[in-house]
Design an enzyme around this catalytic site. Structure first.
Site, short mmCIF file in Angstrom:
data_model
loop_
_atom_site.label_atom_id
_atom_site.label_comp_id
_atom_site.label_asym_id
_atom_site.label_seq_id
_atom_site.Cartn_x
_atom_site.Cartn_y
_atom_site.Cartn_z
NE ARG A 51 -3.22 0.83 3.73
CZ ARG A 51 -2.41 0.16 4.08
NH1 ARG A 51 -1.50 1.35 4.88
NH2 ARG A 51 -2.39 -0.22 5.22
CE1 TYR A 103 -18.00 12.72 -14.65
CE2 TYR A 103 -16.86 12.67 -12.72
CZ TYR A 103 -17.28 11.67 -13.24
OH TYR A 103 -17.95 10.44 -13.21
CG ASP A 177 -10.09 17.71 -13.78
OD1 ASP A 177 -9.20 16.58 -14.64
OD2 ASP A 177 -10.86 16.97 -13.49
CE LYS A 202 -12.97 9.61 -17.95
NZ LYS A 202 -12.69 10.34 -16.72
C1 LIG Z 1 -12.94 15.33 -15.57
C2 LIG Z 1 -12.95 14.67 -15.33
N1 LIG Z 1 -11.97 14.76 -14.19
C3 LIG Z 1 -12.11 13.49 -12.81
C4 LIG Z 1 -13.10 12.67 -13.63
C5 LIG Z 1 -13.53 11.36 -12.71
O1 LIG Z 1 -12.52 10.65 -12.39
P1 LIG Z 1 -12.91 8.25 -12.09
O2 LIG Z 1 -14.41 8.42 -13.23
O3 LIG Z 1 -11.22 8.06 -12.88
O4 LIG Z 1 -12.85 8.67 -10.69
C6 LIG Z 1 -13.84 12.41 -14.73
C7 LIG Z 1 -14.49 11.02 -14.78
O5 LIG Z 1 -15.37 11.18 -15.80
C8 LIG Z 1 -13.57 13.71 -15.34
O6 LIG Z 1 -13.91 13.15 -16.64
#
Ligand SMILES: Cc1ncc(COP(=O)(O)O)c(C=O)c1O
Length: 385
Positions: A51, A103, A177, A202
């Site tokens: 971990r 998101y 982000d 992604k």
């Molecule tokens: C811009 C963005 N940030 C964060 C996330 C969250 O990521 P995860 O689905 O890997 O938890 C997403 C998921 O679609 C996203 O599009």
């Protein structure tokens, strides 16, 4: 061995990795182990429990740190686990300024979980610097934003946001982000962000076959706190996912060049049609922040949103595609189409969606790396609905 002076393309393939010391394996092995042999009490090779550290995760962290131009990366089990780790840098009573078009899952995490632990938040359009300044209070410890946003593809000027935040709240952390842009197109740390984070699910992984997240920083203090949270809260990236992301980033530069090129072609093609009420893509001259996009981004990435202006028609269009798969997520080699109002942004209150222009007739495309001509033919067919 990669070095920071090398080009992005070389770092994609080599950063963080070296041939396996045991066998010489050129590709980083997947270290499936939960624990490590200790030669004596307190005598070990730096690995005690998986971990806390795993060599495959070390490699992907080194790779992603280099790609974002950062010193350290801390990898988590999902994008949201990475987001939560950043939020856990705050204490109850601290104030967070959150972009108004983050998101949906990020909003849900803040609103439904972190708020229960005393984190107070204000949502604001971070492209509006006066509104941002007005939202900052003496208790603001974190400003968290996405640029481009999902799915409206609005931009924030990261360098200008940095200036406002440092003036109004010198101790606040700016976290960006960068999931949509990827470090191929935009590097927030170089524009003044303290933390850059991703859903590696992604573009970084790029093949829609793993879930993961990462936070990258140049700030040793923040890196130590995030590594502590990674170990203490335990939402770590697994060895297999670490390997898959490493394999993904080896082609990040090649994939992103094609995503950028095809998405621009498709956005232009959509814009030329007369049966759509809006097309959103930062690479279009008609995008209200096109000048900022040119200044801040090298390319505009693979996400294009459009509105038919008619919810029933959108429903029919969404169900007619032959290549674009109707599915959540984005950033893979294959093209996807998503209906944000009912899928990714279902947890955002309808009134807030309406304010953003996120209508029930909006569709979001994740333009993959298939032949652009085939994707356009698929859109043409679907839009006949
Ligand atoms: C811009 C963005 N940030 C964060 C996330 C969250 O990521 P995860 O689905 O890997 O938890 C997403 C998921 O679609 C996203 O599009």
């Amino acid at each position: 061995m990669a070095s920071a002076s090398q080009h992005f393309d070389t770092l994609c393939i080599h950063a963080g990795q070296q041939p396996d010391p045991l066998s010489g394996a050129v590709m980083t092995p997947v270290y499936f182990t939960s624990t490590y042999l200790q030669e004596g009490l307190g005598k070990h090779k730096g690995f005690e429990y998986a971990r806390t550290r795993n060599p495959t995760r070390d490699a992907v962290q080194g790779n992603l740190a280099a790609l974002e131009g950062g010193k350290q990366a801390i990898a988590f089990a999902s994008g949201l686990a990475a987001t939560q780790a950043i939020l856990e840098l705050l204490d109850g009573g601290d104030h967070l300024v959150l972009g108004n078009n983050v998101y949906g899952g990020t909003f849900r995490l803040v609103d439904k979980i972190m708020a229960r632990f005393g984190i107070v938040y204000t949502q604001v359009d971070t492209s509006d610097l006066a509104a941002l300044k007005a939202a900052i209070t003496p208790k603001t410890k974190l400003v968290m934003l996405e640029t481009p946003t999902n799915p409206m593809l609005g931009l924030s000027d990261i360098a200008a946001v940095r200036t406002v935040v440092k003036e109004a709240a010198p101790n606040a952390i700016l976290a960006v982000d960068n999931t949509f842009a990827t470090p191929f197109n935009q590097q927030p740390l170089s524009l003044g962000a303290d933390l850059v984070f991703h859903s590696t699910t992604k573009y970084l992984n790029g093949h829609s076959d793993s879930i993961g997240g990462v936070v990258v920083t140049n700030n040793d203090d923040l890196a130590a706190k995030l590594a502590f949270i990674q170990n203490a809260a335990g939402a770590i990236l697994s060895p297999m996912e670490s390997f898959l992301i490493l394999r993904g980033t080896k082609t990040l530069h090649l994939r992103m060049a094609r995503h950028n090129e095809s998405a621009l072609k498709i956005a232009r093609w959509l814009e030329a049609r007369t049966d759509l009420t809006a097309v959103y893509y930062p690479g279009l001259e008609s995008h209200p922040q096109h000048e900022l996009a040119n200044r801040q981004m090298k390319g505009f990435s693979g996400i294009v949103s459009f509105d038919t202006g008619d919810t029933e028609k959108t429903r029919r269009v969404a169900e007619r595609f032959k290549i674009f798969a109707l599915a959540e997520s984005l950033g893979g080699v294959e093209s996807l189409v998503c209906h944000p109002a009912s899928m990714t942004h279902g947890s955002v209150p309808a009134a807030d969606r309406a304010k953003l222009g996120l209508t029930d007739s909006l569709l979001r495309l994740s333009v993959g790396v298939e032949a652009a001509e085939d994707l356009i033919a698929d859109l043409e067919h679907a839009l006949k609905a």
